[in-house]
Design a protein around this motif. Structure first.
Motif, PDB file in Angstrom:
ATOM      1  N   ALA A   1     -63.733  67.995  65.017  1.00 23.60           N
ATOM      2  CA  ALA A   1     -63.311  69.364  64.717  1.00 23.60           C
ATOM      3  C   ALA A   1     -62.464  69.345  63.452  1.00 23.60           C
ATOM      4  O   ALA A   1     -61.663  68.435  63.252  1.00 23.60           O
ATOM      5  CB  ALA A   1     -62.488  69.935  65.878  1.00 23.60           C
ATOM      6  N   CYS A   2     -62.680  70.348  62.599  1.00 24.12           N
ATOM      7  CA  CYS A   2     -61.888  70.470  61.374  1.00 24.12           C
ATOM      8  C   CYS A   2     -61.587  71.947  61.177  1.00 24.12           C
ATOM      9  O   CYS A   2     -62.498  72.760  61.056  1.00 24.12           O
ATOM     10  CB  CYS A   2     -62.654  69.904  60.176  1.00 24.12           C
ATOM     11  N   ALA A   3     -60.306  72.292  61.191  1.00 18.28           N
ATOM     12  CA  ALA A   3     -59.919  73.703  61.085  1.00 18.28           C
ATOM     13  C   ALA A   3     -59.860  74.143  59.628  1.00 18.28           C
ATOM     14  O   ALA A   3     -59.525  73.358  58.743  1.00 18.28           O
ATOM     15  CB  ALA A   3     -58.560  73.924  61.754  1.00 18.28           C
ATOM     16  N   ILE A   4     -60.210  75.402  59.402  1.00 15.22           N
ATOM     17  CA  ILE A   4     -60.142  75.970  58.054  1.00 15.22           C
ATOM     18  C   ILE A   4     -58.695  76.378  57.801  1.00 15.22           C
ATOM     19  O   ILE A   4     -58.084  77.086  58.596  1.00 15.22           O
ATOM     20  CB  ILE A   4     -61.081  77.184  57.920  1.00 15.22           C
ATOM     21  N   CYS A   5     -58.157  75.893  56.672  1.00 17.90           N
ATOM     22  CA  CYS A   5     -56.788  76.206  56.285  1.00 17.90           C
ATOM     23  C   CYS A   5     -56.823  77.283  55.204  1.00 17.90           C
ATOM     24  O   CYS A   5     -57.817  77.432  54.512  1.00 17.90           O
ATOM     25  CB  CYS A   5     -56.124  74.939  55.755  1.00 17.90           C
ATOM     26  N   GLY A   6     -55.717  78.004  55.061  1.00 22.12           N
ATOM     27  CA  GLY A   6     -55.619  79.044  54.040  1.00 22.12           C
ATOM     28  C   GLY A   6     -55.922  78.558  52.636  1.00 22.12           C
ATOM     29  O   GLY A   6     -56.377  79.328  51.788  1.00 22.12           O
ATOM     30  N   THR A   7     -55.667  77.253  52.377  1.00 19.07           N
ATOM     31  CA  THR A   7     -55.936  76.755  51.024  1.00 19.07           C
ATOM     32  C   THR A   7     -57.431  76.492  50.795  1.00 19.07           C
ATOM     33  O   THR A   7     -57.873  76.486  49.655  1.00 19.07           O
ATOM     34  CB  THR A   7     -55.173  75.433  50.732  1.00 19.07           C
ATOM     35  N   ASP A   8     -58.203  76.293  51.862  1.00 22.88           N
ATOM     36  CA  ASP A   8     -59.621  75.938  51.679  1.00 22.88           C
ATOM     37  C   ASP A   8     -60.420  76.993  50.897  1.00 22.88           C
ATOM     38  O   ASP A   8     -61.107  76.641  49.933  1.00 22.88           O
ATOM     39  CB  ASP A   8     -60.286  75.645  53.032  1.00 22.88           C
ATOM     40  N   PRO A   9     -60.341  78.293  51.283  1.00 25.87           N
ATOM     41  CA  PRO A   9     -61.095  79.289  50.499  1.00 25.87           C
ATOM     42  C   PRO A   9     -60.654  79.323  49.032  1.00 25.87           C
ATOM     43  O   PRO A   9     -61.477  79.548  48.146  1.00 25.87           O
ATOM     44  CB  PRO A   9     -60.762  80.618  51.194  1.00 25.87           C
ATOM     45  N   LYS A  10     -59.361  79.046  48.785  1.00 19.39           N
ATOM     46  CA  LYS A  10     -58.872  79.031  47.395  1.00 19.39           C
ATOM     47  C   LYS A  10     -59.479  77.850  46.633  1.00 19.39           C
ATOM     48  O   LYS A  10     -59.861  77.975  45.472  1.00 19.39           O
ATOM     49  CB  LYS A  10     -57.339  78.943  47.373  1.00 19.39           C
ATOM     50  N   ILE A  11     -59.568  76.690  47.309  1.00 18.27           N
ATOM     51  CA  ILE A  11     -60.159  75.511  46.654  1.00 18.27           C
ATOM     52  C   ILE A  11     -61.654  75.747  46.413  1.00 18.27           C
ATOM     53  O   ILE A  11     -62.189  75.403  45.362  1.00 18.27           O
ATOM     54  CB  ILE A  11     -59.948  74.235  47.501  1.00 18.27           C
ATOM     55  N   ILE A  12     -62.322  76.350  47.397  1.00 22.79           N
ATOM     56  CA  ILE A  12     -63.755  76.621  47.235  1.00 22.79           C
ATOM     57  C   ILE A  12     -63.971  77.530  46.017  1.00 22.79           C
ATOM     58  O   ILE A  12     -64.910  77.342  45.250  1.00 22.79           O
ATOM     59  CB  ILE A  12     -64.341  77.248  48.529  1.00 22.79           C
ATOM     60  N   ALA A  13     -63.074  78.473  45.798  1.00 23.22           N
ATOM     61  CA  ALA A  13     -63.225  79.418  44.689  1.00 23.22           C
ATOM     62  C   ALA A  13     -62.781  78.833  43.347  1.00 23.22           C
ATOM     63  O   ALA A  13     -63.367  79.140  42.315  1.00 23.22           O
ATOM     64  CB  ALA A  13     -62.446  80.696  44.995  1.00 23.22           C
ATOM     65  N   HIS A  14     -61.739  77.981  43.344  1.00 27.10           N
ATOM     66  CA  HIS A  14     -61.153  77.557  42.057  1.00 27.10           C
ATOM     67  C   HIS A  14     -61.027  76.042  41.901  1.00 27.10           C
ATOM     68  O   HIS A  14     -60.527  75.580  40.875  1.00 27.10           O
ATOM     69  CB  HIS A  14     -59.745  78.147  41.893  1.00 27.10           C
ATOM     70  N   GLY A  15     -61.397  75.253  42.907  1.00 24.96           N
ATOM     71  CA  GLY A  15     -61.221  73.801  42.827  1.00 24.96           C
ATOM     72  C   GLY A  15     -59.760  73.404  43.037  1.00 24.96           C
ATOM     73  O   GLY A  15     -58.922  74.235  43.392  1.00 24.96           O
TER      74      GLY A  15
END
Ligand SMILES: [Zn+2]
Ligand SMILES: [Zn+2]
Length: 355
Positions: free
Chosen positions: A39-53
């Motif tokens: 299991a790997c939970a989505i963190c608030g930083t993940d969508p930001k990294i996906i969008a901007h690296g």
């Protein structure tokens, strides 16, 4: 354990281009283990990294995100005696270099060799690959064993609770009977509410803007809910404390308003823990900090030994994860999972990917 040659992994190919592809299963090096990720939970930083690296991230086409994961140890690297194959472990993302002055003092989440792989620093899911894959390699410093009393999904929440606990500790802790105000009923805030309870707070006030999330705060132990859209939070805390204000304020919202409000909710000689990530500058009245003799601390992720101390609190049910774990997706559906998290579809709080 039978380890295949290839695995499925969610790889970032470009900004906003996350694809599930086949990759070779990584090999654990010295003092590392191979983990079969459950299991790997989505963190608030993940969508930001996906969008901007992320600065110092692995190259596009190779980069596997995910830093809040748990799984079963599948293989031991050279020299590993602390763990055995089959152990259930949760990982924490920060591994310090171990030899800079901050690491020597135990401040490895602010290692002075951040991003320098040659110095031994690792930030799993950021500067090196993480857990949105069937297998991941992790250093033993970052592995925390837990028993079957916890599910793998529960264990992904240890880093969330760890961030709250580390911030509270850094700001001077919570004493028995004290009044604690938590700003922001997100995953970290809802953990802060529970930690305040465990640490003996007399009254826990949760401040937020969404009734659905505030209601979960009640479920996990908040005494008073303040929706700052309907009610002035400063006036509410004043009323609830006979004008004294809160002994400890835990700011988890990361909003400019929340950051400024933290000082206003704090009593004279009170304490403020800042654990939200601010995306814009916050204007605060620093004179108040001086004249009111306040103690303010930032908490960078889950430092010291907080994860190991949170394991028994979760295993005994003193810290609950159930009300926060709202959604789960398979690795193939990771993009849908990220969208559910980002857009808070179905009142999503914590979304877990199951590789
Ligand atoms: Zn995180
Ligand atoms: Zn270091």
């Amino acid at each position: 354990m039978n380890i295949p040659e290839k695995m499925k992994a969610a790889v970032l190919f470009d900004y906003n281009d996350l694809r599930v592809v086949e990759k070779p299963v990584p090999k654990p090096g010295k003092d590392e283990v191979l983990i079969r990720v459950k299991a790997c939970a989505i963190c608030g930083t993940d969508p930001k990294i996906i969008a901007h690296g992320w600065e110092n991230c692995p190259p596009m086409g190779e980069y596997i995100l995910g830093h809040e994961y748990a799984g079963e140890i599948a293989e031991l690297g050279e020299g590993v005696t602390k763990f055995k194959v089959g152990d259930r472990v949760a990982i924490e993302p920060h591994k310090g270099c171990g030899h800079c002055v901050n690491c020597l003092r135990g401040y490895y989440t602010t290692c002075l060799n951040y991003g320098k792989l040659e110095e031994g620093h690792r930030h799993y899911g950021f500067t090196v690959n993480g857990g949105y894959a069937e297998y991941a390699v992790c250093h033993i410093n970052c592995c925390h064993r837990f028993s079957e009393k916890l599910s793998y999904e529960d264990a992904t929440m240890l880093t969330t609770a760890g961030t709250a606990l580390y911030g509270i500790q850094r700001a001077g802790g919570i004493g028995p009977g004290e009044t604690v105000a938590v700003i922001g009923p997100g995953p970290i805030g809802l953990m802060a509410v529970q930690l305040a309870r465990v640490l003996g707070a007399g009254k826990v006030i949760l401040v937020g803007t969404r009734d659905s999330r505030l209601a979960i705060g009640r479920e996990v132990g908040a005494d008073v809910l303040v929706n700052s859209r309907n009610e002035d939070a400063v006036e509410a805390v004043k009323r609830l404390t006979d004008g004294v204000m809160a002994d400890m304020v835990v700011e988890t919202s990361g909003s400019a308003a929340g950051g400024a409000q933290a000082l206003e909710l704090c009593k004279k000689s009170g304490r403020v823990a800042l654990v939200g990530i601010y995306s814009e500058p916050v204007t605060v009245n620093l004179n108040k900090v001086v004249q009111w003799n306040m103690q303010i601390a930032g908490g960078k992720a889950e430092g010291e030994d907080v994860l190991d101390r949170l394991v028994p609190l979760m295993e005994s049910g003193q810290i609950k994860t159930g009300p926060l774990l709202t959604h789960a997706f398979s690795l193939d559906d990771i993009n849908e999972g990220v969208r559910t998290y980002k857009e808070r579809i179905g009142n999503a709080i914590k979304v877990v990917i199951r590789p």
